[in-house]
Design a protein around this motif. Structure first.
Motif, PDB file in Angstrom:
ATOM      1  N   ARG A 183       1.089  -1.240  -0.031  1.00  0.00           N
ATOM      2  CA  ARG A 183       0.003  -0.081  -0.031  1.00  0.00           C
ATOM      3  C   ARG A 183       0.868   1.344   0.038  1.00  0.00           C
ATOM      4  O   ARG A 183       1.407   1.735   1.149  1.00  0.00           O
ATOM      5  CB  ARG A 183      -1.043   0.051   1.133  1.00  0.00           C
ATOM      6  N   PRO A 184       1.315   1.595  -1.147  1.00  0.00           N
ATOM      7  CA  PRO A 184       2.310   2.814  -1.189  1.00  0.00           C
ATOM      8  C   PRO A 184       1.932   4.140  -1.039  1.00  0.00           C
ATOM      9  O   PRO A 184       2.627   4.945  -0.924  1.00  0.00           O
ATOM     10  CB  PRO A 184       3.064   2.633  -2.710  1.00  0.00           C
ATOM     11  N   ALA A 216       2.297  -0.862  -6.550  1.00  0.00           N
ATOM     12  CA  ALA A 216       2.299  -1.717  -5.250  1.00  0.00           C
ATOM     13  C   ALA A 216       2.924  -3.120  -5.403  1.00  0.00           C
ATOM     14  O   ALA A 216       2.834  -3.734  -6.391  1.00  0.00           O
ATOM     15  CB  ALA A 216       1.156  -1.717  -4.525  1.00  0.00           C
ATOM     16  N   THR A 217       3.588  -3.631  -4.388  1.00  0.00           N
ATOM     17  CA  THR A 217       4.194  -4.954  -4.354  1.00  0.00           C
ATOM     18  C   THR A 217       2.890  -5.962  -3.851  1.00  0.00           C
ATOM     19  O   THR A 217       2.277  -5.718  -3.148  1.00  0.00           O
ATOM     20  CB  THR A 217       5.322  -5.097  -3.157  1.00  0.00           C
ATOM     21  N   SER A 271      -3.196 -19.329   2.217  1.00  0.00           N
ATOM     22  CA  SER A 271      -3.666 -18.188   3.215  1.00  0.00           C
ATOM     23  C   SER A 271      -3.366 -16.754   2.471  1.00  0.00           C
ATOM     24  O   SER A 271      -2.639 -16.932   1.361  1.00  0.00           O
ATOM     25  CB  SER A 271      -2.865 -18.220   4.564  1.00  0.00           C
ATOM     26  N   ALA A 272      -4.087 -15.994   2.956  1.00  0.00           N
ATOM     27  CA  ALA A 272      -3.682 -14.579   2.307  1.00  0.00           C
ATOM     28  C   ALA A 272      -2.459 -14.268   2.738  1.00  0.00           C
ATOM     29  O   ALA A 272      -1.506 -14.580   3.931  1.00  0.00           O
ATOM     30  CB  ALA A 272      -4.515 -13.514   2.846  1.00  0.00           C
ATOM     31  N   VAL A 273      -1.461 -13.368   2.129  1.00  0.00           N
ATOM     32  CA  VAL A 273      -0.249 -12.922   2.130  1.00  0.00           C
ATOM     33  C   VAL A 273      -0.188 -11.660   3.225  1.00  0.00           C
ATOM     34  O   VAL A 273      -0.887 -10.794   3.270  1.00  0.00           O
ATOM     35  CB  VAL A 273       0.138 -12.556   0.873  1.00  0.00           C
ATOM     36  N   ARG A 274       0.705 -11.895   4.324  1.00  0.00           N
ATOM     37  CA  ARG A 274       1.163 -10.961   5.031  1.00  0.00           C
ATOM     38  C   ARG A 274       2.257 -10.300   4.717  1.00  0.00           C
ATOM     39  O   ARG A 274       3.353 -10.792   4.940  1.00  0.00           O
ATOM     40  CB  ARG A 274       1.150 -11.490   6.559  1.00  0.00           C
ATOM     41  N   TYR A 275       2.108  -8.885   4.501  1.00  0.00           N
ATOM     42  CA  TYR A 275       2.972  -8.101   4.157  1.00  0.00           C
ATOM     43  C   TYR A 275       3.688  -7.425   5.359  1.00  0.00           C
ATOM     44  O   TYR A 275       2.885  -6.946   6.399  1.00  0.00           O
ATOM     45  CB  TYR A 275       2.378  -7.056   3.138  1.00  0.00           C
ATOM     46  N   LEU A 279       5.873   8.298   0.466  1.00  0.00           N
ATOM     47  CA  LEU A 279       5.453   7.000   0.071  1.00  0.00           C
ATOM     48  C   LEU A 279       5.861   5.876   1.250  1.00  0.00           C
ATOM     49  O   LEU A 279       6.824   6.112   2.104  1.00  0.00           O
ATOM     50  CB  LEU A 279       6.436   6.770  -1.021  1.00  0.00           C
ATOM     51  N   ALA A 280       5.006   4.870   1.223  1.00  0.00           N
ATOM     52  CA  ALA A 280       5.272   3.481   2.211  1.00  0.00           C
ATOM     53  C   ALA A 280       6.161   2.728   1.275  1.00  0.00           C
ATOM     54  O   ALA A 280       5.721   2.132   0.321  1.00  0.00           O
ATOM     55  CB  ALA A 280       4.196   3.009   2.568  1.00  0.00           C
TER      56      ALA A 280
END
Length: 203
Positions: free
Chosen positions: A86-87, A94-95, A108-112, A127-128
């Protein structure tokens, strides 16, 4: 009379020299490049903005009916960063990690990871981003009726790398994680402990 003899001798010498020149074989020019070793191949430089990464599992095998940890590990070189998932800007890429597993396996869902918020010369917005080592985690579970053998997960990472002054073209990394699937009572060995922690052999 003496002059005539001198001319005759000169003519005879000229004929003799011409004969020697014709009879003597010409030495071919030396080809210095014919037997020379070919030039050593030069390694192509890595593409600008390319980020080294790998996909890892927490154990050498996966037991049916149990959950296996996995992760994409990005090692971002000094001086570069990668836009986070979430940039904070609609103008940046976004990555995103996508995991495709065999039928029956549950992912599972990816945990960033938590991003760092910074201001850069090329953007008026903060920017994030991810810097250094970024670990993007997920889990995979093989049901009890899943066939034993090697299951392959396809992991695709879309990302955009930037320096402090410029952003590179978005890139995609396509990787495969082979996982040996065994019975629920078969022993497995913990690996990649620097990423996942954990002990050694377990059941």
């Amino acid at each position: 009379m003496m002059r005539g003899k001198k001319l005759t001798r000169l003519a005879a010498f000229a004929v003799f020299a011409a004969t020697l020149q014709t009879a003597t074989p010409q030495t071919p020019a030396l080809d210095l490049t014919r037997d020379a070793a070919p030039p050593a191949p030069v390694a192509a430089p890595a593409a600008e903005g390319e980020i080294p990464m790998n996909v890892l599992a927490s154990a050498n095998k996966a037991q049916r009916g149990r959950t296996l940890q996995a992760a994409v590990v990005m090692d971002i070189p000094r001086g570069l960063h990668v836009n986070s998932n979430r940039p904070l800007s609609r103008y940046t890429v976004a990555t995103v990690v996508r995991v495709n597993a065999p039928r029956g396996a549950k992912v599972s869902a990816v945990r960033y990871p938590r991003a760092v918020v910074r201001k850069f010369e090329f953007s008026e917005e903060r920017l994030a981003v991810y810097e250094g080592r970024a670990v993007l985690r997920f889990t995979v579970t093989f049901p009890e009726n899943f066939p034993e053998g090697v299951a392959r997960l396809r992991v695709v990472v879309n990302y955009q790398a930037c320096s402090d002054t410029v952003c590179y073209q978005p890139d995609t990394k396509d990787m495969t994680l082979p996982i040996g699937v065994v019975g629920p009572d078969d022993p497995v060995q913990s690996i990649n402990r620097n990423i996942f922690g954990g002990g050694g052999r377990r059941r």
